[in-house]
Scaffold this motif. Structure first.
Motif, PDB file in Angstrom:
ATOM      1  N   GLY A   1       0.811  -1.212   0.000  1.00 21.56           N
ATOM      2  CA  GLY A   1       0.000   0.000   0.000  1.00 21.56           C
ATOM      3  C   GLY A   1       0.845   1.262   0.000  1.00 21.56           C
ATOM      4  N   VAL A   2       1.929   1.245   0.770  1.00 19.74           N
ATOM      5  CA  VAL A   2       2.832   2.404   0.786  1.00 19.74           C
ATOM      6  C   VAL A   2       3.469   2.609  -0.582  1.00 19.74           C
ATOM      7  CG1 VAL A   2       4.980   3.301   1.750  1.00 19.74           C
ATOM      8  CG2 VAL A   2       3.291   2.285   3.249  1.00 19.74           C
ATOM      9  N   ALA A   3       3.946   1.517  -1.177  1.00 15.02           N
ATOM     10  CA  ALA A   3       4.570   1.625  -2.504  1.00 15.02           C
ATOM     11  C   ALA A   3       3.581   2.148  -3.541  1.00 15.02           C
ATOM     12  CB  ALA A   3       5.123   0.268  -2.932  1.00 15.02           C
ATOM     13  N   LEU A   4       2.327   1.682  -3.468  1.00 20.85           N
ATOM     14  CA  LEU A   4       1.319   2.108  -4.437  1.00 20.85           C
ATOM     15  C   LEU A   4       0.974   3.582  -4.265  1.00 20.85           C
ATOM     16  CD1 LEU A   4      -0.780   1.487  -6.623  1.00 20.85           C
ATOM     17  CD2 LEU A   4      -2.351   0.783  -4.804  1.00 20.85           C
ATOM     18  N   THR A   5       0.697   4.003  -3.043  1.00 27.01           N
ATOM     19  CA  THR A   5       0.269   5.383  -2.835  1.00 27.01           C
ATOM     20  C   THR A   5       1.409   6.378  -3.068  1.00 27.01           C
ATOM     21  OG1 THR A   5       0.672   5.029  -0.456  1.00 27.01           O
ATOM     22  CG2 THR A   5      -1.603   4.815  -1.250  1.00 27.01           C
ATOM     23  N   LEU A   6       2.634   6.030  -2.656  1.00 32.91           N
ATOM     24  CA  LEU A   6       3.758   6.931  -2.920  1.00 32.91           C
ATOM     25  C   LEU A   6       4.066   6.987  -4.412  1.00 32.91           C
ATOM     26  CD1 LEU A   6       6.245   6.246   0.020  1.00 32.91           C
ATOM     27  CD2 LEU A   6       4.555   8.074  -0.226  1.00 32.91           C
ATOM     28  N   GLY A   7       3.846   5.887  -5.103  1.00 34.58           N
ATOM     29  CA  GLY A   7       3.991   5.923  -6.550  1.00 34.58           C
ATOM     30  C   GLY A   7       2.968   6.836  -7.200  1.00 34.58           C
ATOM     31  N   LEU A   8       1.734   6.792  -6.688  1.00 35.74           N
ATOM     32  CA  LEU A   8       0.711   7.698  -7.205  1.00 35.74           C
ATOM     33  C   LEU A   8       1.061   9.157  -6.905  1.00 35.74           C
ATOM     34  CD1 LEU A   8      -2.570   5.796  -6.234  1.00 35.74           C
ATOM     35  CD2 LEU A   8      -1.590   6.054  -8.516  1.00 35.74           C
ATOM     36  N   ALA A   9       1.626   9.392  -5.726  1.00 30.56           N
ATOM     37  CA  ALA A   9       1.966  10.767  -5.344  1.00 30.56           C
ATOM     38  C   ALA A   9       3.163  11.305  -6.118  1.00 30.56           C
ATOM     39  CB  ALA A   9       2.254  10.830  -3.844  1.00 30.56           C
ATOM     40  N   ASP A  10       4.037  10.422  -6.613  1.00 26.24           N
ATOM     41  CA  ASP A  10       5.261  10.874  -7.270  1.00 26.24           C
ATOM     42  C   ASP A  10       5.181  10.827  -8.790  1.00 26.24           C
ATOM     43  OD1 ASP A  10       6.388  11.273  -4.779  1.00 26.24           O
ATOM     44  OD2 ASP A  10       7.365   9.305  -4.735  1.00 26.24           O
ATOM     45  N   ASP A  11       4.539   9.796  -9.333  1.00 28.20           N
ATOM     46  CA  ASP A  11       4.625   9.560 -10.779  1.00 28.20           C
ATOM     47  C   ASP A  11       3.261   9.403 -11.439  1.00 28.20           C
ATOM     48  OD1 ASP A  11       7.437   9.475 -10.509  1.00 28.20           O
ATOM     49  OD2 ASP A  11       7.330   7.356  -9.940  1.00 28.20           O
ATOM     50  N   SER A  12       2.270  10.131 -10.979  1.00 25.42           N
ATOM     51  CA  SER A  12       0.952  10.048 -11.595  1.00 25.42           C
ATOM     52  C   SER A  12       0.362  11.453 -11.693  1.00 25.42           C
ATOM     53  CB  SER A  12       0.031   9.135 -10.778  1.00 25.42           C
ATOM     54  OG  SER A  12      -0.354   9.756  -9.573  1.00 25.42           O
ATOM     55  N   PHE A  13      -0.863  11.509 -12.155  1.00 27.67           N
ATOM     56  CA  PHE A  13      -1.526  12.802 -12.283  1.00 27.67           C
ATOM     57  C   PHE A  13      -1.751  13.467 -10.928  1.00 27.67           C
ATOM     58  CE2 PHE A  13      -4.747   9.624 -11.620  1.00 27.67           C
ATOM     59  CZ  PHE A  13      -5.696  10.225 -10.814  1.00 27.67           C
ATOM     60  N   LEU A  14      -1.614  12.694  -9.830  1.00 27.98           N
ATOM     61  CA  LEU A  14      -1.786  13.263  -8.496  1.00 27.98           C
ATOM     62  C   LEU A  14      -0.525  13.954  -7.980  1.00 27.98           C
ATOM     63  CD1 LEU A  14      -3.729  10.345  -6.761  1.00 27.98           C
ATOM     64  CD2 LEU A  14      -4.665  12.518  -7.576  1.00 27.98           C
ATOM     65  N   SER A  15       0.570  13.826  -8.703  1.00 31.88           N
ATOM     66  CA  SER A  15       1.829  14.377  -8.203  1.00 31.88           C
ATOM     67  C   SER A  15       1.771  15.887  -8.030  1.00 31.88           C
ATOM     68  CB  SER A  15       2.978  13.997  -9.143  1.00 31.88           C
ATOM     69  OG  SER A  15       2.720  14.490 -10.453  1.00 31.88           O
ATOM     70  N   SER A  16       1.041  16.557  -8.910  1.00 34.63           N
ATOM     71  CA  SER A  16       0.951  18.015  -8.792  1.00 34.63           C
ATOM     72  C   SER A  16       0.050  18.450  -7.641  1.00 34.63           C
ATOM     73  CB  SER A  16       0.421  18.609 -10.098  1.00 34.63           C
ATOM     74  OG  SER A  16      -0.861  18.085 -10.410  1.00 34.63           O
ATOM     75  N   ALA A  17      -0.805  17.529  -7.150  1.00 32.33           N
ATOM     76  CA  ALA A  17      -1.725  17.874  -6.063  1.00 32.33           C
ATOM     77  C   ALA A  17      -1.192  17.490  -4.698  1.00 32.33           C
ATOM     78  CB  ALA A  17      -3.074  17.188  -6.290  1.00 32.33           C
ATOM     79  N   VAL A  18      -0.063  16.813  -4.649  1.00 31.51           N
ATOM     80  CA  VAL A  18       0.517  16.385  -3.371  1.00 31.51           C
ATOM     81  C   VAL A  18       1.804  17.165  -3.130  1.00 31.51           C
ATOM     82  CG1 VAL A  18       1.453  14.466  -2.039  1.00 31.51           C
ATOM     83  CG2 VAL A  18      -0.464  14.084  -3.584  1.00 31.51           C
ATOM     84  N   PRO A  19       1.837  18.031  -2.126  1.00 24.78           N
ATOM     85  CA  PRO A  19       3.075  18.770  -1.841  1.00 24.78           C
ATOM     86  C   PRO A  19       4.145  17.848  -1.271  1.00 24.78           C
ATOM     87  CG  PRO A  19       1.441  19.214  -0.156  1.00 24.78           C
ATOM     88  CD  PRO A  19       0.749  18.385  -1.201  1.00 24.78           C
ATOM     89  N   ASP A  20       5.369  18.287  -1.339  1.00 21.47           N
ATOM     90  CA  ASP A  20       6.472  17.476  -0.812  1.00 21.47           C
ATOM     91  C   ASP A  20       6.325  17.219   0.682  1.00 21.47           C
ATOM     92  OD1 ASP A  20       7.595  17.356  -3.313  1.00 21.47           O
ATOM     93  OD2 ASP A  20       8.895  19.107  -2.993  1.00 21.47           O
ATOM     94  N   ASP A  21       5.835  18.216   1.422  1.00 26.13           N
ATOM     95  CA  ASP A  21       5.667  18.044   2.862  1.00 26.13           C
ATOM     96  C   ASP A  21       4.436  17.216   3.222  1.00 26.13           C
ATOM     97  OD1 ASP A  21       7.941  19.496   3.433  1.00 26.13           O
ATOM     98  OD2 ASP A  21       6.879  21.410   3.566  1.00 26.13           O
ATOM     99  N   GLY A  22       3.625  16.890   2.248  1.00 24.38           N
ATOM    100  CA  GLY A  22       2.455  16.048   2.504  1.00 24.38           C
ATOM    101  C   GLY A  22       2.603  14.636   1.992  1.00 24.38           C
ATOM    102  N   ARG A  23       3.796  14.289   1.539  1.00 26.00           N
ATOM    103  CA  ARG A  23       4.027  12.960   0.969  1.00 26.00           C
ATOM    104  C   ARG A  23       3.863  11.863   2.011  1.00 26.00           C
ATOM    105  NH1 ARG A  23       8.603   9.763  -0.183  1.00 26.00           N
ATOM    106  NH2 ARG A  23       8.456   8.659  -2.188  1.00 26.00           N
ATOM    107  N   ASN A  24       4.311  12.113   3.231  1.00 27.51           N
ATOM    108  CA  ASN A  24       4.172  11.105   4.282  1.00 27.51           C
ATOM    109  C   ASN A  24       2.711  10.826   4.616  1.00 27.51           C
ATOM    110  OD1 ASN A  24       6.924  10.845   4.480  1.00 27.51           O
ATOM    111  ND2 ASN A  24       7.127  12.143   6.278  1.00 27.51           N
TER     112      ASN A  24
ATOM    113  N   GLY B   1       1.498   8.271   2.362  1.00 23.36           N
ATOM    114  CA  GLY B   1       2.024   6.975   2.784  1.00 23.36           C
ATOM    115  C   GLY B   1       1.244   6.373   3.930  1.00 23.36           C
ATOM    116  N   LEU B   2       0.778   7.217   4.844  1.00 18.21           N
ATOM    117  CA  LEU B   2      -0.047   6.713   5.946  1.00 18.21           C
ATOM    118  C   LEU B   2      -1.349   6.118   5.432  1.00 18.21           C
ATOM    119  CD1 LEU B   2       0.415   9.545   8.614  1.00 18.21           C
ATOM    120  CD2 LEU B   2       1.303   7.209   8.715  1.00 18.21           C
ATOM    121  N   GLY B   3      -1.934   6.760   4.432  1.00 18.91           N
ATOM    122  CA  GLY B   3      -3.133   6.179   3.824  1.00 18.91           C
ATOM    123  C   GLY B   3      -2.854   4.848   3.175  1.00 18.91           C
TER     124      GLY B   3
END
Length: 200
Positions: A43-66, A69-71
């Protein structure tokens, strides 16, 4: 009286679990813990991948990446824990807890998947705090937000939508009313037995 006839008789104690049963129980417990841990990592690998390399990357700030991961931990850990238990409950049952039917098991599995996606959505919303807060406070707040995100769902009257069995151990008004009606009918039958005994 038929009600109190067996009150003084000692109850038969159930035999203890055999060695083979203990081995099977331990193996099942280890399997569930393994699937929960692997699910959390996935789950961590999937959600962090979405936050870094998907259309959601622009909506997730760097300080909100963790926070995202909790989700992912909540989503993967929940699915890894509950899906094996649902599978076990669907193939085996006891006298106290009969096994789940295919329809009920599928409904509960779908409810788990929907709730897992809900956890990810909540974590994405909590991650937006990273635009105004540093990483540490954002992660701390997100931990409580994701951890207690189930509370609003516990207040929903699922039985009104025909999903009373989805809540699992959560109490519902249907269960309370059912227990009351059963208790009333039991008390009525006991009163009738008492009257019949007195008449005899």
């Amino acid at each position: 009286m038929s009600v109190g006839s067996g009150a003084g008789e000692p109850r038969a104690q159930s035999p203890g679990r055999s060695t083979a049963g203990n081995i099977v129980f331990g193996a099942g417990l280890l399997l569930v813990l393994a699937t929960m841990t692997l699910g959390a990592f996935a789950g961590v690998a999937l959600t962090l991948g979405l936050a870094d390399d998907s259309f959601l990357s622009s909506a997730v700030p760097d300080d909100g990446r963790n926070a995202v991961g909790l989700g992912g931990i909540g989503m993967g850990g929940l699915l890894g824990l509950m899906l094996p238990l649902l599978l076990f409950a669907a193939v085996r049952g006891t006298e106290d807890k009969p096994r789940l039917g295919p329809g009920e098991a599928l409904l509960k599995a779908l409810a788990l998947v929907v709730f897992s996606v809900y956890l990810v959505v909540v974590s994405l919303l909590a991650a937006q705090l990273g635009w105004i807060l540093p990483k540490g406070p954002t992660t701390l707040v997100s931990f409580f937000v994701v951890g207690f995100s189930w509370m609003p769902l516990a207040l929903v009257p699922w039985e009104r939508f025909g999903l009373g069995g989805v809540g699992g151990p959560l109490p519902s008004s249907g269960g309370i009313s059912g227990g009351t009606s059963r208790g009333t009918s039991l008390g009525t039958s006991l009163d009738k037995d008492g009257e019949s005994d007195k008449s005899d």
